[in-house]
Scaffold this motif. Structure first.
Motif, PDB file in Angstrom:
ATOM      1  N   GLU A 181      -0.698  11.198  -5.439  1.00  0.00           N
ATOM      2  CA  GLU A 181       0.381  11.138  -6.417  1.00  0.00           C
ATOM      3  C   GLU A 181       0.216   9.942  -7.361  1.00  0.00           C
ATOM      4  N   PRO A 182       0.806  10.036  -8.563  1.00  0.00           N
ATOM      5  CA  PRO A 182       0.735   8.899  -9.490  1.00  0.00           C
ATOM      6  C   PRO A 182       1.317   7.638  -8.848  1.00  0.00           C
ATOM      7  N   ASP A 183       0.668   6.514  -9.102  1.00  0.00           N
ATOM      8  CA  ASP A 183       1.119   5.214  -8.568  1.00  0.00           C
ATOM      9  C   ASP A 183       1.189   5.200  -7.040  1.00  0.00           C
ATOM     10  N   SER A 184       0.321   5.970  -6.407  1.00  0.00           N
ATOM     11  CA  SER A 184       0.283   5.981  -4.938  1.00  0.00           C
ATOM     12  C   SER A 184       0.017   4.586  -4.401  1.00  0.00           C
ATOM     13  N   ASP A 185       0.720   4.244  -3.294  1.00  0.00           N
ATOM     14  CA  ASP A 185       0.473   2.946  -2.662  1.00  0.00           C
ATOM     15  C   ASP A 185      -0.506   3.057  -1.490  1.00  0.00           C
ATOM     16  N   VAL A 186      -1.137   4.223  -1.368  1.00  0.00           N
ATOM     17  CA  VAL A 186      -2.136   4.415  -0.316  1.00  0.00           C
ATOM     18  C   VAL A 186      -3.449   3.789  -0.755  1.00  0.00           C
ATOM     19  N   LYS A 187      -3.889   2.814  -0.007  1.00  0.00           N
ATOM     20  CA  LYS A 187      -5.177   2.156  -0.262  1.00  0.00           C
ATOM     21  C   LYS A 187      -6.148   2.382   0.895  1.00  0.00           C
ATOM     22  N   LEU A 188      -5.593   2.382   2.114  1.00  0.00           N
ATOM     23  CA  LEU A 188      -6.399   2.508   3.328  1.00  0.00           C
ATOM     24  C   LEU A 188      -6.091   3.833   4.015  1.00  0.00           C
ATOM     25  N   TRP A 189      -7.028   4.300   4.819  1.00  0.00           N
ATOM     26  CA  TRP A 189      -6.763   5.496   5.614  1.00  0.00           C
ATOM     27  C   TRP A 189      -5.538   5.291   6.513  1.00  0.00           C
ATOM     28  N   SER A 190      -5.385   4.093   7.014  1.00  0.00           N
ATOM     29  CA  SER A 190      -4.253   3.798   7.904  1.00  0.00           C
ATOM     30  C   SER A 190      -2.906   3.841   7.181  1.00  0.00           C
ATOM     31  N   ASP A 191      -2.924   3.831   5.843  1.00  0.00           N
ATOM     32  CA  ASP A 191      -1.671   3.968   5.093  1.00  0.00           C
ATOM     33  C   ASP A 191      -1.135   5.395   5.166  1.00  0.00           C
ATOM     34  N   VAL A 192      -2.001   6.330   5.525  1.00  0.00           N
ATOM     35  CA  VAL A 192      -1.583   7.736   5.645  1.00  0.00           C
ATOM     36  C   VAL A 192      -1.085   7.995   7.063  1.00  0.00           C
ATOM     37  N   ARG A 193      -1.923   7.663   8.048  1.00  0.00           N
ATOM     38  CA  ARG A 193      -1.515   7.714   9.458  1.00  0.00           C
ATOM     39  C   ARG A 193      -1.962   6.404  10.111  1.00  0.00           C
ATOM     40  N   SER A 194      -1.079   5.811  10.840  1.00  0.00           N
ATOM     41  CA  SER A 194      -1.346   4.478  11.398  1.00  0.00           C
ATOM     42  C   SER A 194      -2.549   4.455  12.329  1.00  0.00           C
ATOM     43  N   GLU A 195      -2.851   5.604  12.960  1.00  0.00           N
ATOM     44  CA  GLU A 195      -3.974   5.632  13.903  1.00  0.00           C
ATOM     45  C   GLU A 195      -5.322   5.803  13.199  1.00  0.00           C
ATOM     46  N   TRP A 196      -5.304   6.050  11.913  1.00  0.00           N
ATOM     47  CA  TRP A 196      -6.556   6.172  11.172  1.00  0.00           C
ATOM     48  C   TRP A 196      -7.094   4.781  10.824  1.00  0.00           C
ATOM     49  N   PRO A 197      -8.395   4.663  10.487  1.00  0.00           N
ATOM     50  CA  PRO A 197      -9.029   3.348  10.289  1.00  0.00           C
ATOM     51  C   PRO A 197      -8.400   2.523   9.156  1.00  0.00           C
ATOM     52  N   GLU A 198      -8.416   1.246   9.329  1.00  0.00           N
ATOM     53  CA  GLU A 198      -7.970   0.336   8.270  1.00  0.00           C
ATOM     54  C   GLU A 198      -9.134   0.107   7.310  1.00  0.00           C
ATOM     55  N   GLU A 199      -9.533   1.190   6.681  1.00  0.00           N
ATOM     56  CA  GLU A 199     -10.649   1.179   5.735  1.00  0.00           C
ATOM     57  C   GLU A 199     -10.195   1.835   4.433  1.00  0.00           C
ATOM     58  N   GLU A 200     -10.726   1.328   3.327  1.00  0.00           N
ATOM     59  CA  GLU A 200     -10.322   1.832   2.012  1.00  0.00           C
ATOM     60  C   GLU A 200     -10.763   3.284   1.812  1.00  0.00           C
ATOM     61  N   ILE A 201      -9.844   4.108   1.311  1.00  0.00           N
ATOM     62  CA  ILE A 201     -10.200   5.483   0.938  1.00  0.00           C
ATOM     63  C   ILE A 201     -10.883   5.445  -0.424  1.00  0.00           C
TER      64      ILE A 201
END
Length: 324
Positions: free
Chosen positions: A161-181
């Motif tokens: 989405e426009p202006d998404s604040d998702v930067k890391l995989w973990s921003d989508v689901r907490s159990e996903w890696p803290e790595e940049e998408i």
């Protein structure tokens, strides 16, 4: 003696008669053949066959490109005097050329926009839209990605989405890696871009801007294939061709397969794809008409070889009938 002479004269007469018959049979021009028309008359075979020549130019969607290119290759093999050119400038780029009369055919992975139709009308371009196949936009990740196999439309919206604040995989689901998408997607001239953003974000063209964009789907394939933390999207055929380099995600539990795309179960990313045909060229240029008819008549056999889902033969006939 008189009886022998008479026999010789008769034999000579028969030889002359046979020679005249053979000569009469060779009376057509050299290199031409005749054929029976079925009503007792014969016609010149070359005139009946009417060998095609000239050019056909198509441009537009990279999604539709593999289909039109496959059709063009088969058509040119049968009609070597016709030059078919297929460009890849994106649906929007193809429409710019088509609506000003530069091309005969425009490949499109979305419907023509109102402003494009207005431009065509302004330039006196009449056209017909023909559905040529069904596609399922595939959301793909790197094959080394072992943390996601299934993603929801809601999660895709959160990412894209426009202006998404998702930067890391973990921003989508907490159990996903803290790595940049690392995101890859079609450029703004792409019909796939328009369709995806409307289906996922609710408005065509509404999307975050910090992603790598390209009108060339092969660039997107290479980007995702080369980065473990990447995500991208494009037409199903490009995933099919690169399954060894990519992993396609299920959308709300539904996998992109020809069966799910054809049934419409792969929602909301299953869609029809099109060619737009300039009707003036179709009606007045025999090579254009022959190419379009070849396209639709052979669609059931050729479309599946390109990775897309074919329509039924009856549906292709209905589409072609729009031009008649």
């Amino acid at each position: 003696m008189r009886k022998v002479l008479s026999s010789k004269l008769i034999a000579l007469f028969l030889v002359l008669l046979l020679s005249v018959s053979i000569f009469a049979g060779c009376g057509t021009d050299e290199g031409e053949e005749t054929q029976d028309t079925g009503d007792g008359e014969t016609t010149d075979k070359e005139e009946t066959n009417g060998d095609l020549s000239g050019s056909v130019e198509a441009d537009g969607s990279s999604t539709v490109y593999p289909i039109t290119m496959a059709i063009a290759e088969e058509f040119q093999a049968e009609n070597p005097e016709v030059q078919v050119t297929v460009g890849v400038s994106g649906t929007g780029g193809g429409m710019k050329r088509f609506t000003t009369g530069e091309t005969h055919i425009s490949n499109a992975s979305r419907n023509m926009k109102d402003e494009e139709a207005a431009k065509a009308e302004e330039n006196g371009i009449e056209f017909e839209q023909l559905t040529v196949a069904l596609d399922g936009i595939s959301v793909v990740v790197n094959p080394n990605n072992d943390w996601v196999d299934d993603i929801s439309v809601k999660e895709l919206n959160k990412i894209w989405e426009p202006d998404s604040d998702v930067k890391l995989w973990s921003d989508v689901r907490s159990e996903w890696p803290e790595e940049e998408i690392k995101l890859y997607g079609p450029g703004t001239d792409s019909g796939t871009f328009d369709y995806f953003t409307e289906a996922i974000n609710g408005e065509g063209g509404a999307v975050r801007t910090d992603f790598t964009a390209s009108e060339d789907d092969n660039v997107l394939v290479q980007g995702v294939a080369g980065d473990e933390y990447a995500m991208g999207y494009f037409g199903f055929a490009y995933y099919e061709e690169n399954q060894d380099k990519l992993k396609a995600l299920k959308i709300d539990g539904v996998e992109p397969t020809p069966e799910n795309i054809g049934s419409g179960e792969y929602t909301p990313l299953a869609r029809p794809i099109f060619i737009y045909v300039n009707t003036e060229h179709y009606n007045n240029e025999s090579q254009v008409q022959a190419f379009v008819e070849y396209y639709m008549n052979n669609g059931p056999d050729i479309v599946p070889t390109t990775g897309y889902v074919a329509l039924s033969p009856e549906r292709y006939k209905e589409e072609l009938d729009k031009l008649k």
